[in-house]
Design a protein around this motif. Structure first.
Motif, short mmCIF file in Angstrom:
data_model
loop_
_atom_site.label_atom_id
_atom_site.label_comp_id
_atom_site.label_asym_id
_atom_site.label_seq_id
_atom_site.Cartn_x
_atom_site.Cartn_y
_atom_site.Cartn_z
N TRP A 24 -7.85 3.80 7.18
CA TRP A 24 -6.62 4.47 7.51
C TRP A 24 -5.60 3.72 8.44
N ASP A 25 -6.28 2.84 9.58
CA ASP A 25 -5.54 2.12 10.32
C ASP A 25 -4.98 0.71 9.83
N ALA A 26 -5.66 0.36 8.48
CA ALA A 26 -5.36 -0.86 7.79
C ALA A 26 -4.13 -0.58 6.70
N PRO B 105 -7.05 -7.01 7.83
CA PRO B 105 -5.69 -6.99 7.95
C PRO B 105 -4.87 -8.20 8.17
N GLY B 106 -5.41 -9.26 8.75
CA GLY B 106 -4.93 -10.58 9.04
C GLY B 106 -4.99 -11.46 7.86
N ASP B 107 -5.55 -11.26 6.69
CA ASP B 107 -5.60 -12.13 5.51
C ASP B 107 -4.12 -12.16 4.97
N ASP C 294 -16.54 -3.96 8.78
CA ASP C 294 -15.02 -3.91 8.88
C ASP C 294 -14.67 -4.32 10.15
N GLN C 295 -13.31 -4.89 9.85
CA GLN C 295 -12.37 -5.13 11.13
C GLN C 295 -11.69 -4.09 11.76
N ASN D 93 0.74 -1.25 -0.08
CA ASN D 93 -0.08 0.07 -0.04
C ASN D 93 0.83 1.21 -0.08
N THR D 94 0.54 2.26 -0.76
CA THR D 94 1.13 3.64 -0.71
C THR D 94 0.03 4.65 -0.73
N ASP D 95 0.31 5.89 -0.72
CA ASP D 95 -0.34 7.01 -0.81
C ASP D 95 -1.04 6.97 -2.24
#
Length: 593
Positions: A557-559, A85-87, A552-553, A73-75
């Motif tokens: 933005w936190d992911a 996120p755990g996938d 959503d888990q 991931n980037t901007d």
């Protein structure tokens, strides 16, 4: 043993695959192939090129692993499933990669296939130098130049993804089966030398029958790749002792900028490539015209039955329709903030960032957290994709716009912004074909200092190359990876909550199907749009424009990144290869899990 290895690896050069060193040594030694015959015969030597390209197209090589998982991931670019996120797929992009990742920790993944291609290239290079008579046979010299460049492509991507990797520039031998990581500086220097040599053997685009097609290597691409490697070699990257530039005086930044400047200006002054209209670039790609001398400098060639460019990176079709027999696309997409980084007049915006998918042959809006790269579209292809598993579209590895912006970057550093401005301006003029006054005003703003110009170039490369997976490497070499990801995290939160520059954006979008029965018309995406106007404008449908969903888990933005990106710039060497390295390979100095 050396003769056994030679016969086996020559056979592998044309047909087989290497899954482990042990399997090479256990394979039967009988072979009718002879190096002196293969590499003195043009047709047989060209088969070596095909063997290397085969390694690119294998299931877990560029086709199904590297192109989809490296660079996010980037901007600018994200994995569209990042909120899980755990996938294991998400972990390849959220800066929390594990050494036993199930998508990669196999004996036939990208690492293995890249080294398979390198081994095939090493054999061919040795054979051509020994038996190709390249001084007297330009057709054999061309093959050598092509293979030297293909090997540099693979090493470029190895170093981008893994940092320091084993340097193998000679065919496998009993003494070199197990070797340690090499300092990437050693690899950079070899590749820069290889590409300097290769240029002498390669014609410019359209200067020969071979180089009339973008699926074959040409001088312009070799020079462009050398410039790209020089900028990386002279830039920042994570090393075992932290993020820094090289300490090797041969790779000092000024020298690398000078090299990049020379190579880019050679291409520009040759007249061997040109800019097309921005949308035309990608329609030409999707229509598979393959003509050299335009914007594409070289493409990884995939057959119709191989390659997953649209399958993973294109506009999603949730159902089959008249354009495609596969309901795929959209594994990755633009970071939601990217659409709002473009000005409305910038023609790149609606090509790069698509807010809809196709269902039942009709475009349907997605949501604020799911955008698609519009550069790759089934609906732009000249053929209907019938395979359920591959689309066969080539991957455009480099285009002329990159050369212009690399030239601008190098010249700004060496000679200042006024000298660099003409190359930057060419990109900006194409982006604003109907607003020349905006281009003129912008160029005046950004040429006030070297630093102002540099930061404008950082932004321009995001606007120009979103969806082409160059951003992560750029941010790393500029030492801006952590900075830009932190900025993106803040912008995403502001966008969702309509704060900061996003405060006046509508909460909803309003849409309807156009008169053609396919396209969707959407109101509410632009700065200046309002909910009051949208609600009164007669649109048949509306929806809340949000990233959030009940399932959503975590937040978007936190992911985006789970650990410090500057300590996770690379993937680990996977556990399979550690276990089978006879203790030579490790991930020491990097905090992988």
């Amino acid at each position: 043993m050396k003769k056994t290895l030679l016969h086996i690896t020559l056979a592998l050069l044309f047909a087989g695959t290497v899954s482990s060193c042990n399997k090479i040594l256990e394979a039967p030694s009988k072979s009718a192939l002879d190096e002196s015959v293969i590499f003195s015969n043009q047709d047989l030597a060209e088969g070596a090129v095909a063997g290397i390209i085969q390694s690119f197209g294998e299931t877990n090589s560029y086709r199904g692993r590297y192109l989809v998982f490296y660079g996010i991931n980037t901007d600018a670019e994200v994995n569209n499933s990042l909120k899980n996120p755990g996938d294991e797929k998400s972990r390849l992009s959220n800066y929390n990669t594990n050494v036993n990742n199930t998508q990669m920790n196999t004996d036939n993944n990208a690492w293995a296939k890249f080294y398979e291609g390198i081994e095939r290239a090493n054999l061919a290079i040795r054979g051509l130098r020994s038996y190709g008579n390249i001084e007297q046979r330009p057709e054999m010299a061309y093959i050598l130049g092509e293979i030297l460049t293909l090997r540099a492509v693979v090493y470029n991507d190895l170093v981008k993804a893994w940092g320091d990797v084993p340097a193998r520039f000679e065919p496998l031998s009993t003494a070199s089966i197990y070797i340690e990581r090499s300092d990437r500086d050693v690899i950079y220097k070899q590749l820069l030398a290889d590409l300097e040599e290769a240029q002498n053997y390669l014609p410019w685009p359209n200067q020969s029958a071979k180089t009339s097609n973008v699926e074959h290597i040409n001088k312009a691409f070799a020079k462009g790749l050398r410039a790209r490697l020089a900028l990386s070699a002279g830039g920042y990257s994570q090393r075992a002792d932290g993020v820094r530039k090289s300490n090797d005086p041969e790779l000092e930044s000024k020298k690398m900028y000078e090299l990049a400047k020379k190579e880019c200006l050679d291409i520009i002054n040759s007249g061997a490539a040109k800019l097309l209209g921005f949308e035309e670039v990608f329609k030409t790609l999707c229509q598979e015209k393959g003509q050299a001398g335009l914007e594409s400098l070289w493409e990884i060639p995939f057959s119709e039955g191989r390659g997953r460019v649209i399958f993973d990176l294109g506009v999603k079709h949730t159902t089959t329709d008249k354009y495609t027999g596969q309901n795929k696309g959209g594994t990755n997409g633009p970071n939601p903030i990217m659409f709002y980084e473009y000005e409305k007049e910038d023609v790149r915006r609606d090509v790069s960032c698509v807010p809809y998918e196709w269902t039942g042959g009709v475009q349907v809006p997605t949501n604020l957290g799911k955008w698609y790269f519009g550069k790759y579209r089934y609906e732009w292809m000249s053929r209907v994709v019938t395979s359920t598993n591959d689309d066969g579209l080539n991957w455009m590895y480099m285009r002329y716009a990159d050369v212009l912006l690399m030239a601008a970057e190098a010249i700004n550093e060496l000679d200042g912004p006024n000298a660099a401005a003409p190359y930057f301006k060419m990109i900006r003029e194409r982006a604003y074909p109907n607003n020349p006054e905006k281009v003129t005003a912008y160029m005046q703003q950004i040429t006030t200092s070297k630093d102002v110009f540099f930061h404008a170039l950082v932004n321009e490369r995001a606007l120009e190359f979103t969806g082409e997976m160059l951003r992560k490497g750029d941010l790393i070499r500029w030492n801006l990876l952590g900075v830009k990801l932190a900025e993106a995290k803040q912008k995403l939160q502001q966008l969702e909550n309509r704060q900061g520059k996003y405060a006046a954006l509508p909460a909803n979008i309003y849409y309807k199907t156009a008169a053609d029965g396919e396209k969707v018309e959407i109101y509410g995406l632009n700065f200046g749009d309002t909910d009051a106007v949208g609600a009164a404008a007669g649109y048949t449908s509306s929806k809340k424009w949000t990233m959030a969903a009940s399932s959503d888990q975590t937040t978007f933005w936190d992911a985006l990144y789970l650990r410090d990106p500057n300590t996770q710039q690379f993937w680990p060497i996977w556990q399979y290869f550690l276990d089978n390295s006879n203790g030579k390979l490790n991930n020491n100095g990097f905090s992988f899990q």
